[in-house]
Design a protein around this motif. Sequence first.
Motif, PDB file in Angstrom:
ATOM      1  N   VAL A 791       0.776  -1.202  -0.066  1.00  0.00           N
ATOM      2  CA  VAL A 791      -0.084   0.028  -0.227  1.00  0.00           C
ATOM      3  C   VAL A 791       0.910   1.174   0.544  1.00  0.00           C
ATOM      4  N   ILE A 792       0.401   1.987  -0.957  1.00  0.00           N
ATOM      5  CA  ILE A 792       1.699   2.753  -1.300  1.00  0.00           C
ATOM      6  C   ILE A 792       0.924   4.819  -0.812  1.00  0.00           C
ATOM      7  N   ASN A 793       0.983   5.376   0.536  1.00  0.00           N
ATOM      8  CA  ASN A 793       0.575   6.311   0.306  1.00  0.00           C
ATOM      9  C   ASN A 793       1.666   7.450   0.013  1.00  0.00           C
ATOM     10  N   ILE A 794       2.441   7.668  -0.471  1.00  0.00           N
ATOM     11  CA  ILE A 794       3.052   8.428  -0.773  1.00  0.00           C
ATOM     12  C   ILE A 794       4.067   8.596  -2.145  1.00  0.00           C
ATOM     13  N   VAL A 795       4.091   8.761  -3.501  1.00  0.00           N
ATOM     14  CA  VAL A 795       5.176   8.567  -4.522  1.00  0.00           C
ATOM     15  C   VAL A 795       6.113  10.034  -4.290  1.00  0.00           C
ATOM     16  N   LEU A 796       7.362  10.184  -4.568  1.00  0.00           N
ATOM     17  CA  LEU A 796       8.166  10.921  -4.778  1.00  0.00           C
ATOM     18  C   LEU A 796       8.494  11.034  -5.942  1.00  0.00           C
ATOM     19  N   ILE A 797       8.812  11.866  -7.202  1.00  0.00           N
ATOM     20  CA  ILE A 797       8.626  11.369  -8.092  1.00  0.00           C
ATOM     21  C   ILE A 797       9.980  12.684  -8.480  1.00  0.00           C
ATOM     22  N   GLU A 798      11.240  12.261  -9.210  1.00  0.00           N
ATOM     23  CA  GLU A 798      12.018  13.213  -9.446  1.00  0.00           C
ATOM     24  C   GLU A 798      12.325  14.166 -10.714  1.00  0.00           C
ATOM     25  N   GLN A 799      12.558  15.266 -10.642  1.00  0.00           N
ATOM     26  CA  GLN A 799      11.709  15.943 -11.915  1.00  0.00           C
ATOM     27  C   GLN A 799      12.220  15.520 -13.045  1.00  0.00           C
ATOM     28  N   GLU A 800      13.970  15.755 -12.911  1.00  0.00           N
ATOM     29  CA  GLU A 800      14.537  14.867 -14.311  1.00  0.00           C
ATOM     30  C   GLU A 800      13.507  13.100 -14.641  1.00  0.00           C
ATOM     31  N   VAL A 801      12.965  12.627 -14.404  1.00  0.00           N
ATOM     32  CA  VAL A 801      11.452  11.444 -14.696  1.00  0.00           C
ATOM     33  C   VAL A 801      10.348  11.775 -15.158  1.00  0.00           C
ATOM     34  N   TRP A 802      10.379  13.431 -14.341  1.00  0.00           N
ATOM     35  CA  TRP A 802       9.180  13.814 -14.472  1.00  0.00           C
ATOM     36  C   TRP A 802       8.918  14.855 -16.157  1.00  0.00           C
ATOM     37  N   ASP A 803       9.971  14.877 -16.405  1.00  0.00           N
ATOM     38  CA  ASP A 803      10.408  15.994 -17.731  1.00  0.00           C
ATOM     39  C   ASP A 803      10.692  14.961 -18.155  1.00  0.00           C
ATOM     40  N   ARG A 804      11.262  14.546 -18.567  1.00  0.00           N
ATOM     41  CA  ARG A 804      12.067  12.951 -19.095  1.00  0.00           C
ATOM     42  C   ARG A 804      10.809  12.902 -20.260  1.00  0.00           C
ATOM     43  N   ASP A 805       9.098  12.299 -20.213  1.00  0.00           N
ATOM     44  CA  ASP A 805       8.611  12.043 -21.300  1.00  0.00           C
ATOM     45  C   ASP A 805       6.754  12.840 -20.468  1.00  0.00           C
ATOM     46  N   LEU A 806       6.534  13.670 -20.752  1.00  0.00           N
ATOM     47  CA  LEU A 806       4.841  14.602 -19.937  1.00  0.00           C
ATOM     48  C   LEU A 806       4.404  13.384 -20.461  1.00  0.00           C
ATOM     49  N   GLY A 807       4.491  13.191 -21.583  1.00  0.00           N
ATOM     50  CA  GLY A 807       2.684  12.308 -22.165  1.00  0.00           C
ATOM     51  C   GLY A 807       2.661  10.957 -20.541  1.00  0.00           C
ATOM     52  N   LEU A 808       4.267  10.434 -20.454  1.00  0.00           N
ATOM     53  CA  LEU A 808       3.912   9.101 -19.974  1.00  0.00           C
ATOM     54  C   LEU A 808       3.703   9.992 -18.393  1.00  0.00           C
ATOM     55  N   SER A 809       4.107  10.666 -18.420  1.00  0.00           N
ATOM     56  CA  SER A 809       4.108  11.526 -16.543  1.00  0.00           C
ATOM     57  C   SER A 809       1.965  11.625 -16.618  1.00  0.00           C
ATOM     58  N   SER A 810       1.486  12.393 -17.613  1.00  0.00           N
ATOM     59  CA  SER A 810       0.019  12.239 -17.429  1.00  0.00           C
ATOM     60  C   SER A 810      -0.290  10.822 -17.800  1.00  0.00           C
ATOM     61  N   HIS A 811       0.208   9.900 -17.830  1.00  0.00           N
ATOM     62  CA  HIS A 811      -0.602   8.609 -18.122  1.00  0.00           C
ATOM     63  C   HIS A 811      -0.629   7.714 -17.603  1.00  0.00           C
ATOM     64  N   PHE A 812       1.172   8.190 -15.926  1.00  0.00           N
ATOM     65  CA  PHE A 812       0.994   7.991 -15.091  1.00  0.00           C
ATOM     66  C   PHE A 812       0.046   8.596 -14.099  1.00  0.00           C
ATOM     67  N   VAL A 813      -0.062   9.615 -13.233  1.00  0.00           N
ATOM     68  CA  VAL A 813      -1.593  10.524 -13.029  1.00  0.00           C
ATOM     69  C   VAL A 813      -2.145  10.062 -12.818  1.00  0.00           C
ATOM     70  N   ASN A 814      -3.231   9.988 -14.767  1.00  0.00           N
ATOM     71  CA  ASN A 814      -4.693   9.495 -14.173  1.00  0.00           C
ATOM     72  C   ASN A 814      -4.394   8.163 -14.030  1.00  0.00           C
ATOM     73  N   ASN A 815      -3.639   7.119 -14.338  1.00  0.00           N
ATOM     74  CA  ASN A 815      -3.549   6.200 -13.933  1.00  0.00           C
ATOM     75  C   ASN A 815      -3.874   5.422 -12.195  1.00  0.00           C
ATOM     76  N   THR A 816      -2.816   6.576 -11.836  1.00  0.00           N
ATOM     77  CA  THR A 816      -3.017   6.432  -9.909  1.00  0.00           C
ATOM     78  C   THR A 816      -4.070   6.980  -9.779  1.00  0.00           C
ATOM     79  N   MET A 817      -4.737   7.510  -9.937  1.00  0.00           N
ATOM     80  CA  MET A 817      -6.165   8.082  -9.324  1.00  0.00           C
ATOM     81  C   MET A 817      -7.019   7.164  -9.541  1.00  0.00           C
ATOM     82  N   LYS A 818      -7.116   6.279 -10.238  1.00  0.00           N
ATOM     83  CA  LYS A 818      -8.143   5.302 -10.816  1.00  0.00           C
ATOM     84  C   LYS A 818      -7.951   4.341 -10.125  1.00  0.00           C
TER      85      LYS A 818
END
Length: 1025
Positions: A791-818
């Motif tokens: 059970v993950i309560n907190i997710v901390l993402i490094e900016q380098e990973v986030w900026d690498r592919d904004l589409g993948l980041s958007s996909h990650f956020v949407n699926n995490t919220m579901k």
Amino acid sequence: MSLFHVVGFGLKVGHLLLVLCCWVVSVVYHNWFISSGIMDTKMGFPGAGGGKMWHKWWEKISGQGCKIHQLYYQYIGSKKVKRALGRKFLLTWVVGWTIVSLWIFCYMSLQGTEKRKETLASMCDERARVLQDQFNVSMNHIQAMSILISTFHHATNPSAIDQKIFARYTERTAFERPLISGVAYAVRVLHSEREQFEEQQGWTIKRMDTLEQNPVHKDDYAPEALEPSPVHEEYAPVIFAQDTIAHVISVNVLSGKEDRDNVLRARESGKGVLTAPFRLLKTNRLGVILTFAVYKRDLPSNATPNERIQATNGYLGGVFDVESLVEKLLQQLSSKQTVIVNVYDTTNHTHPIAMYGSNESGDVFHHVSTLNFGDPFRKHEMHCRFKQKPTWPWLAITTSIGILVIALLVGHIFHATVNRIAKVEDDYREMMELKKRAEAADIAKSQFLATVSHEIRTPMNGVLGMMHMLMDTDLDVTQQEYVRTAQESGKALVLLINEVLDQAKIEFGKLELEAVLFDIRAILDDVLSLFSEKSQGKGVELAVYVSDQVPELLIGDPGRFRQIITNLMGNSMKFTEKGHIFVTIQLVEEVVHSIEVDEESNSENTLSGSPVADSRQSWEAFKAFSQKGPLGSFSSPSSNLVNLIVSVEDTGEGIPPEAQPLVFTPFMQVGSSISRKHGGTGIGLSISKCLVGLMNGEIGFVSLPKIGSTFTFTAVFTNGHHSSNESKIQQINNQPQSASSEFEGKTALIIDPRPIRAKVSRYHIRRLGIHVEMISDLDQGLSIISNGNIVINIVLIEQEVWDRDLGLSSHFVNNTMKVDRGVPPKLFILVNSSSSFKASSEDLGVHNPTVITKPLRASMLAASLQRALGVPGPSRNSKLQSSFLRQLLRGRKILIVDDNSVNRVVADGALKKYGADVVCVSSGKDAISSLKPPHQFDACFMDIQMPEMDGFEATKRIREMEASVNREVSMDDSENITKWHVPILAMTADVIQATHDECTRYGMDGYVSKPFEAEQLYREVSRFF
């Protein structure tokens, strides 16, 4: 020197005596030879030959005497030998007797302390024994009453006891149970017998658990308002009760959790059992209940627990009002030395329950006595300590000082006596003149530094003080920023002055270290906060990592350690425009054991990915890493010493090879262009090297141009967890809590492709008590969150990973919220600059996660997580805090003596902030007039350098006035007359040690250096209240 000179003096005297004896013998011999020459000729004595023999013998003795005389002056009477031996002997004598006097002082102080501990133990054990004996007497009476009820109530038909008889009997025999405030009997009733029982008694069995959940005041208590007891297999309603607790009649004791456990244990064991301390019904006071089971008369003595349960008729309980009853017993044991007593229920040793006592502070020593109340399940202890703190060991002080003075006098007399035997050297006057010149030069240098320090610190005290007072007024954000900038500039100037003075102390050899308890991780958090704004402005990643093997608490000098780290990080921040600055602290043993593993590591596997200088080259020559070094003593499990290695790594400009030998030279910089561009005095590293040496460590560096530099040093501290209780009482101020209970049980997921950077993030998050998992990309993170095994309560993402592919980041956020299971985790982005992340995420059409700006610190990270997770954080009420500060010195009248009007205003405002009544004067003469006994002042802050009459002379005259008044008072026959001695604290800009010693010599009680702050004035003056 004494022994050699005594021997030499003896040889000289012996030589003179020998010469005198030989002269007497020769005269006698010549007279005898002349007067009896004819007789010798007649008798055939060879007179002429005998005379020659005598002359030869005399010449031989005289020659040997001259040789002895020459040897004495060559070896023992030599001026150089006498001087060297004299210094060694005198130093040995003084050091030896100083050690002896210190040993006597420590021995006598220890004896006094042990005697005090023994007295405390005896008094505590006596109180525990009396309380235990009284309790046992009451327990025996309760047990006897259980037999009485079994005989006259259950064994007699009809019963010979009713409520009226029971109440009258318990009232008349209450004197036999001084510790019991009430007795009650509850009969065992099965569910099948309940209806008949209630008809017989005329009331309904009531439940108790509602009272435990909703306690009521004794005035609001109404037994008829209690709810009926729900259906159970059996009940235990109270049918008989003493008048003091008659309100419990009809209450089912099995419906209360504490009483139910008590009853069940009592009937199974057949012995008296106690409950845990709890608030009693109606009285709402802290108490316990002693319960005995009442059995049938035919129960065998060796019955099993099941047989006892079946044979149980009821339960007899005695109520003990612990708070009032223990107080009555302790009043009977009055003594000259007041003892603070606390009684605890320690059944759960991790969470003891206070049964009696208060939080009143007392002596540091305490004694624990075990209390045995007959219940093997419950454990009780009595903690005792003296109310008054121990007085100074004056007998030990006077005895040790007296012995030392006598020894020094004897040594001085012996040394002076022997020196009179030796000849005075011809160049004595010349050497004394040279010595005077050297001392005059040192004094002139010290006076120059003191004057410069005073002339700069005095106006700076006014500037910083007024800025501090201005910050307490109503300012808008822009004005606060201006004032804060001015304060930082002033503090920077004071820091520069302190560095120059530190350099002077190093040259004089007077720089000393403290030994106090401190948290090294909290110090690093403070240093990070100093450079966080600069690092964010430059875009430089700033990080700190402390190994888990480094103890949480150490004993050493935190201020000087902070100074070393600040100097090294400040230099790195000056010369680093991109990349990172990384501070690591580990044990020397860790680094030694990991050398073989690190030899194959990639040089670019760093915090920011930029290449760095190999840190191993900076410490490979340290003694701590050599086989002949002291590593073995540091790594011993039984040793309290902690050997740390600290590295400050940066990716700055680097140091040119030709300038590297001059790095630790005072007032030397790499070049004039560097000085113009970055500023600085060039003494920070030289001071750091001296401080590292005082910490029994070493410092080194490795630097590559255009790559960066790595400075490494070692320092030896003492493990704070092995310190004595007295050391642990010293509180550590302003330390962030390493683990917060709000985050316990939560799990965080760190997504970072760089292992070192992920390790740093894990270090800070684990300090909050959060479990951490680390992965390298978003796909793995989505897989772990969707899998549901963790059970993950907190997710901390490094900016380098986030900026690498904004589409993948958007996909990650949407699926995490579901996520179907539970609450979706909170998302955080770790960035070096919040502005850069906003610019990169403006076009992202998803919910933006929370941004956490580096460098990471425990307090900042906890605040960010609390805001995002909705966890309530600690609140501060500034008005209450200000009101509390104004109460600290309320009613205290304090005199300020300073010729500078600005300094008077600053000191006046600082002390009034704490509620003091402040009076200001501008000269030493006014201070003498104000402090002439009798007066109403509780303390005085005295400036040293004032016109007409300085602070030293004013203090001297004030002490003379007080001594004169005290002598007159001592001649009076009346007792309990307070002697006059107002605390006088020096308030000056001189921070030279000689000035501090002179303050003590003139009778001052403390020392406050300028520029001062309000907390500093309060801390110094509060010691005397």
